[in-house]
Design a protein around this motif. Structure first.
Motif, PDB file in Angstrom:
ATOM      1  N   GLU A  43     -33.810  -4.129  -7.544  1.00 43.89           N
ATOM      2  CA  GLU A  43     -32.443  -4.434  -7.957  1.00 43.89           C
ATOM      3  C   GLU A  43     -32.192  -5.931  -7.803  1.00 43.89           C
ATOM      4  N   LEU A  44     -31.916  -6.580  -8.910  1.00 40.68           N
ATOM      5  CA  LEU A  44     -31.621  -8.007  -8.856  1.00 40.68           C
ATOM      6  C   LEU A  44     -30.213  -8.204  -8.322  1.00 40.68           C
ATOM      7  N   ALA A  45     -30.101  -8.864  -7.197  1.00 50.14           N
ATOM      8  CA  ALA A  45     -28.791  -9.116  -6.593  1.00 50.14           C
ATOM      9  C   ALA A  45     -28.625 -10.625  -6.448  1.00 50.14           C
ATOM     10  N   ASP A  46     -28.376 -11.279  -7.581  1.00 51.85           N
ATOM     11  CA  ASP A  46     -28.252 -12.736  -7.585  1.00 51.85           C
ATOM     12  C   ASP A  46     -27.061 -13.183  -6.738  1.00 51.85           C
ATOM     13  N   SER A  47     -27.183 -14.371  -6.181  1.00 47.64           N
ATOM     14  CA  SER A  47     -26.111 -14.913  -5.354  1.00 47.64           C
ATOM     15  C   SER A  47     -24.860 -15.171  -6.188  1.00 47.64           C
ATOM     16  N   LEU A  48     -23.733 -14.781  -5.632  1.00 49.30           N
ATOM     17  CA  LEU A  48     -22.443 -15.051  -6.263  1.00 49.30           C
ATOM     18  C   LEU A  48     -21.917 -16.400  -5.777  1.00 49.30           C
ATOM     19  N   SER A  49     -20.891 -16.899  -6.445  1.00 47.37           N
ATOM     20  CA  SER A  49     -20.302 -18.175  -6.020  1.00 47.37           C
ATOM     21  C   SER A  49     -18.789 -18.117  -6.166  1.00 47.37           C
ATOM     22  N   MET A  50     -18.105 -18.933  -5.403  1.00 44.03           N
ATOM     23  CA  MET A  50     -16.662 -19.106  -5.522  1.00 44.03           C
ATOM     24  C   MET A  50     -16.320 -20.515  -5.084  1.00 44.03           C
TER      25      MET A  50
ATOM     26  N   GLU B 267     -20.663  -9.742   0.848  1.00 40.35           N
ATOM     27  CA  GLU B 267     -20.807 -10.176   2.251  1.00 40.35           C
ATOM     28  C   GLU B 267     -21.476 -11.541   2.324  1.00 40.35           C
ATOM     29  N   ASP B 268     -22.609 -11.663   1.645  1.00 37.56           N
ATOM     30  CA  ASP B 268     -23.376 -12.914   1.657  1.00 37.56           C
ATOM     31  C   ASP B 268     -22.536 -14.067   1.119  1.00 37.56           C
ATOM     32  N   LEU B 269     -21.794 -13.815   0.043  1.00 37.56           N
ATOM     33  CA  LEU B 269     -20.943 -14.843  -0.565  1.00 37.56           C
ATOM     34  C   LEU B 269     -19.909 -15.359   0.429  1.00 37.56           C
ATOM     35  N   ILE B 270     -19.207 -14.443   1.094  1.00 33.42           N
ATOM     36  CA  ILE B 270     -18.121 -14.840   1.987  1.00 33.42           C
ATOM     37  C   ILE B 270     -18.657 -15.619   3.185  1.00 33.42           C
ATOM     38  N   VAL B 271     -19.779 -15.177   3.725  1.00 32.40           N
ATOM     39  CA  VAL B 271     -20.370 -15.872   4.874  1.00 32.40           C
ATOM     40  C   VAL B 271     -20.836 -17.270   4.467  1.00 32.40           C
ATOM     41  N   ARG B 272     -21.362 -17.419   3.246  1.00 29.79           N
ATOM     42  CA  ARG B 272     -21.840 -18.726   2.767  1.00 29.79           C
ATOM     43  C   ARG B 272     -20.693 -19.664   2.429  1.00 29.79           C
TER      44      ARG B 272
ATOM     45  N   HIS C 293     -12.125  -0.780   5.088  1.00 28.80           N
ATOM     46  CA  HIS C 293     -12.497   0.239   6.074  1.00 28.80           C
ATOM     47  C   HIS C 293     -14.007   0.429   6.186  1.00 28.80           C
ATOM     48  N   ASP C 294     -14.791  -0.391   5.479  1.00 27.46           N
ATOM     49  CA  ASP C 294     -16.246  -0.373   5.625  1.00 27.46           C
ATOM     50  C   ASP C 294     -16.579  -1.199   6.872  1.00 27.46           C
ATOM     51  N   SER C 295     -16.916  -0.509   7.967  1.00 25.00           N
ATOM     52  CA  SER C 295     -17.072  -1.200   9.258  1.00 25.00           C
ATOM     53  C   SER C 295     -18.227  -2.195   9.247  1.00 25.00           C
ATOM     54  N   ALA C 296     -19.300  -1.906   8.480  1.00 24.15           N
ATOM     55  CA  ALA C 296     -20.417  -2.855   8.404  1.00 24.15           C
ATOM     56  C   ALA C 296     -19.964  -4.153   7.740  1.00 24.15           C
ATOM     57  N   PHE C 297     -19.174  -4.042   6.682  1.00 28.21           N
ATOM     58  CA  PHE C 297     -18.656  -5.212   5.978  1.00 28.21           C
ATOM     59  C   PHE C 297     -17.724  -6.018   6.884  1.00 28.21           C
ATOM     60  N   VAL C 298     -16.806  -5.325   7.551  1.00 32.27           N
ATOM     61  CA  VAL C 298     -15.840  -5.996   8.427  1.00 32.27           C
ATOM     62  C   VAL C 298     -16.555  -6.752   9.537  1.00 32.27           C
ATOM     63  N   GLN C 299     -17.533  -6.095  10.150  1.00 30.01           N
ATOM     64  CA  GLN C 299     -18.268  -6.729  11.248  1.00 30.01           C
ATOM     65  C   GLN C 299     -19.020  -7.962  10.775  1.00 30.01           C
ATOM     66  N   SER C 300     -19.533  -7.911   9.557  1.00 34.90           N
ATOM     67  CA  SER C 300     -20.301  -9.028   9.026  1.00 34.90           C
ATOM     68  C   SER C 300     -19.424 -10.206   8.637  1.00 34.90           C
ATOM     69  N   VAL C 301     -18.196  -9.935   8.178  1.00 32.90           N
ATOM     70  CA  VAL C 301     -17.377 -10.950   7.521  1.00 32.90           C
ATOM     71  C   VAL C 301     -16.266 -11.517   8.401  1.00 32.90           C
ATOM     72  N   ALA C 302     -15.583 -10.667   9.176  1.00 33.65           N
ATOM     73  CA  ALA C 302     -14.338 -11.065   9.842  1.00 33.65           C
ATOM     74  C   ALA C 302     -14.578 -12.046  10.984  1.00 33.65           C
ATOM     75  N   THR C 303     -13.670 -13.004  11.113  1.00 32.46           N
ATOM     76  CA  THR C 303     -13.671 -13.902  12.268  1.00 32.46           C
ATOM     77  C   THR C 303     -12.477 -13.611  13.187  1.00 32.46           C
ATOM     78  N   LYS C 304     -11.561 -12.752  12.700  1.00 34.19           N
ATOM     79  CA  LYS C 304     -10.355 -12.449  13.475  1.00 34.19           C
ATOM     80  C   LYS C 304      -9.881 -11.054  13.081  1.00 34.19           C
ATOM     81  N   TYR C 305      -9.379 -10.301  14.058  1.00 33.70           N
ATOM     82  CA  TYR C 305      -8.951  -8.919  13.821  1.00 33.70           C
ATOM     83  C   TYR C 305      -7.486  -8.757  14.202  1.00 33.70           C
ATOM     84  N   ILE C 306      -6.703  -8.168  13.302  1.00 30.35           N
ATOM     85  CA  ILE C 306      -5.295  -7.862  13.578  1.00 30.35           C
ATOM     86  C   ILE C 306      -5.094  -6.367  13.338  1.00 30.35           C
ATOM     87  N   ARG C 307      -4.582  -5.662  14.338  1.00 26.99           N
ATOM     88  CA  ARG C 307      -4.320  -4.229  14.163  1.00 26.99           C
ATOM     89  C   ARG C 307      -2.822  -3.989  14.147  1.00 26.99           C
ATOM     90  N   LEU C 308      -2.343  -3.313  13.087  1.00 24.62           N
ATOM     91  CA  LEU C 308      -0.922  -2.943  13.007  1.00 24.62           C
ATOM     92  C   LEU C 308      -0.718  -1.630  13.741  1.00 24.62           C
TER      93      LEU C 308
END
Length: 492
Positions: A292-299, A462-467, A477-492
């Motif tokens: 599966e080709l998963a080319d790098s995204l950009s923003m 995930e890779d895009l946001i970290v880069r 609600h994807d805990s793997a994604f949240v753990q990889s990406v978030a630098t701060k957590y707010i719970r309502l």
């Protein structure tokens, strides 16, 4: 234990020239907890609907059990939960339902409440309980996690781990690992069935992809060398053969027998090289088909001059009949990636909508940086229709960049020509993601951006946001994604 046999299954939609499935054959044990994954648009939901008999197909599906599909359509949501369950399973025992709801951590008094009054997470749990108490059924569970928060996913994952006899479509890696013992994957060119959970399958896939890539590189190099050798050997053979017709420099006539023997040896050697060359070419053609080709995204996020972009203090949001949330306090600083969490219905989406400028009734302090550019992804994709070209025009985004991002997220050129109403739920979500990635903003606000999105695309994002490190406020609600990406957590 019994077997569901799929034999030479072939299917395509009316009016389409491309088969979704072609001569697919495999067996499913009715005692398995079978995870089902693959990139968006590959036919996962279609396969479940074929099992349910929704479409005509070629080949055979032979099953000793009946199939029930989740999410089950409740025709009258005003009915009490107990009536809805009776409509699904008329002969159910009251204690059985109580037991299932208890395992799903649903309060017993829910049975006397209208189904429509339940949260989406509660509705998911009730329908799962009702479908699992049906006798002699095999449950087809299509993306149940889209309406479950992280805690709900933990509970349902634990519940499904106690069960057997289901196919589960999900793109949540942690959720799949909690509750499956086999995995079925729709690849580019085949359907693959393996024992184990998602993580085990992913390790095997990475090993296979790594081996095939190395083998492809080796064969490519060897094919180049063999091609050159074949040309040289053929050239030498021709030169030797030509000496039969002339005389040597000394004036002596050449030994035609010896020369013919040498030419034959060269020709034989050439044939050996050619055989090896063809064998290598054939081996190489079998490789890389399912990588599966998963080319790098950009923003291109913007940097705001102020450090604090958003500040909420003692915030409460009200609807006509109730307050959605209260006592909300947090800030979003430049460069932070803030994960907003909390149970279903606690007001997460309302907070995000308020920040994007939607007119909601609220009290407390809301401070947003001046001239702050925001890029927003909503949960809703139902409004998407028309062409991608008109969508890009409507939102004034660069069309070539927009289509490039969609292509990298595995939308083919064929999809580009379709009306978005024909897209799968995951493909529609990718349209909103691509739009946001095209927009230059100081703050990206994403409300459950990964709903229906396949695993590989999640990893790309995930890779895009970290880069690129954009300032991001998101609900996911994807805990793997949240753990990889978030630098701060707010719970309502």
């Amino acid at each position: 234990m019994a077997l569901i046999n799929i034999d030479h299954l072939t299917f395509c939609y009316d009016g389409s020239y491309d088969n979704i499935f072609e001569n697919v054959s495999f067996q499913i044990d009715t005692d398995w907890k079978l995870g089902f994954t693959g990139r968006n648009g590959r036919g996962k939901t279609t396969f479940l609907q074929l099992l349910c008999g929704k479409y005509e197909y070629r080949g055979t599906i032979d099953s000793p059990v009946s199939f029930d599909y989740f999410p089950f359509q409740v025709t009258d949501p005003s009915q009490n939960v107990i009536e809805v369950v009776a409509g699904i399973c008329p002969d159910f025992e009251h204690w059985e339902l109580q037991k299932e709801l208890s395992l799903l951590e649903v309060a017993e008094d829910v049975m006397e409440r209208p189904f429509a009054a339940l949260s989406q997470g509660e509705q998911t749990k009730v329908l799962l309980a009702a479908l699992f108490i049906k006798p002699n059924n095999f449950l087809l569970i299509d993306e149940p996690t889209n309406h479950l928060d992280i805690e709900g996913r933990r509970v349902v994952g634990k519940y499904l781990n106690r069960k057997t006899g289901f196919i589960l479509v999900s793109h949540d890696r942690v959720f799949l690992d909690r509750c499956i013992d086999h995995i079925l994957t729709i690849n580019k060119t085949n359907i693959e069935l393996q024992k184990g959970n998602f993580s085990k399958w992913w390790i095997n896939k990475e090993r296979t992809d790594s081996f095939e890539t190395a083998e492809n590189d080796r064969l490519q190099k060897e094919i180049k060398q063999l091609s050159a050798a074949a040309r040289r050997t053929a050239g030498w053979s021709d030169k030797i053969e030509k000496t039969k017709k002339g005389t040597l420099n000394s004036g002596i006539k050449p030994d035609k027998g010896y020369i013919g023997h040498q030419a034959a040896k060269m020709m034989k050697r050439s044939k050996v090289i050619e055989t090896r060359l063809q064998k290598n070419i054939q081996t190489k053609e079998k490789l890389l088909k399912n990588i599966e080709l998963a080319d790098s995204l950009s923003m291109k996020p913007l940097s705001h001059p102020k450090n604090t972009l958003v500040e909420l203090s003692d915030l409460a949001i009200y609807y006509a009949d109730r307050n959605v949330c209260e006592n909300v306090h947090f800030t979003v600083e430049r460069g932070e990636r803030v994960a907003l969490s909390g149970r279903n219905g606690c007001g997460k989406s309302s907070v995000l909508k308020l920040l994007t400028g939607e007119e909601l009734t609220y009290s407390g302090k809301l401070s947003i940086g001046s001239n702050l550019k925001i890029s927003y992804i909503s949960q809703d994709t139902a409004y998407l229709q028309g062409s991608l070209h008109s969508f890009a025009e409507q939102y004034q985004i660069e069309e070539s960049r927009f289509l490039t991002i969609l292509h990298k997220l595995d939308l083919s050129g064929v999809q580009f020509e379709k009306d978005m109403r024909m897209f799968s739920a995951g493909q529609k979500k990718k349209v909103l993601l691509a739009k946001s990635l095209c927009e230059q903003a100081h703050l990206y606000i994403w409300d459950e951006p990964l709903n229906y999105i396949d695993v590989l695309s999640r990893m790309q994002i995930e890779d895009l946001i970290v880069r690129c490190r954009p300032t991001l406020l998101f609900v996911e609600h994807d805990s793997a994604f949240v753990q990889s990406v978030a630098t701060k957590y707010i719970r309502l």
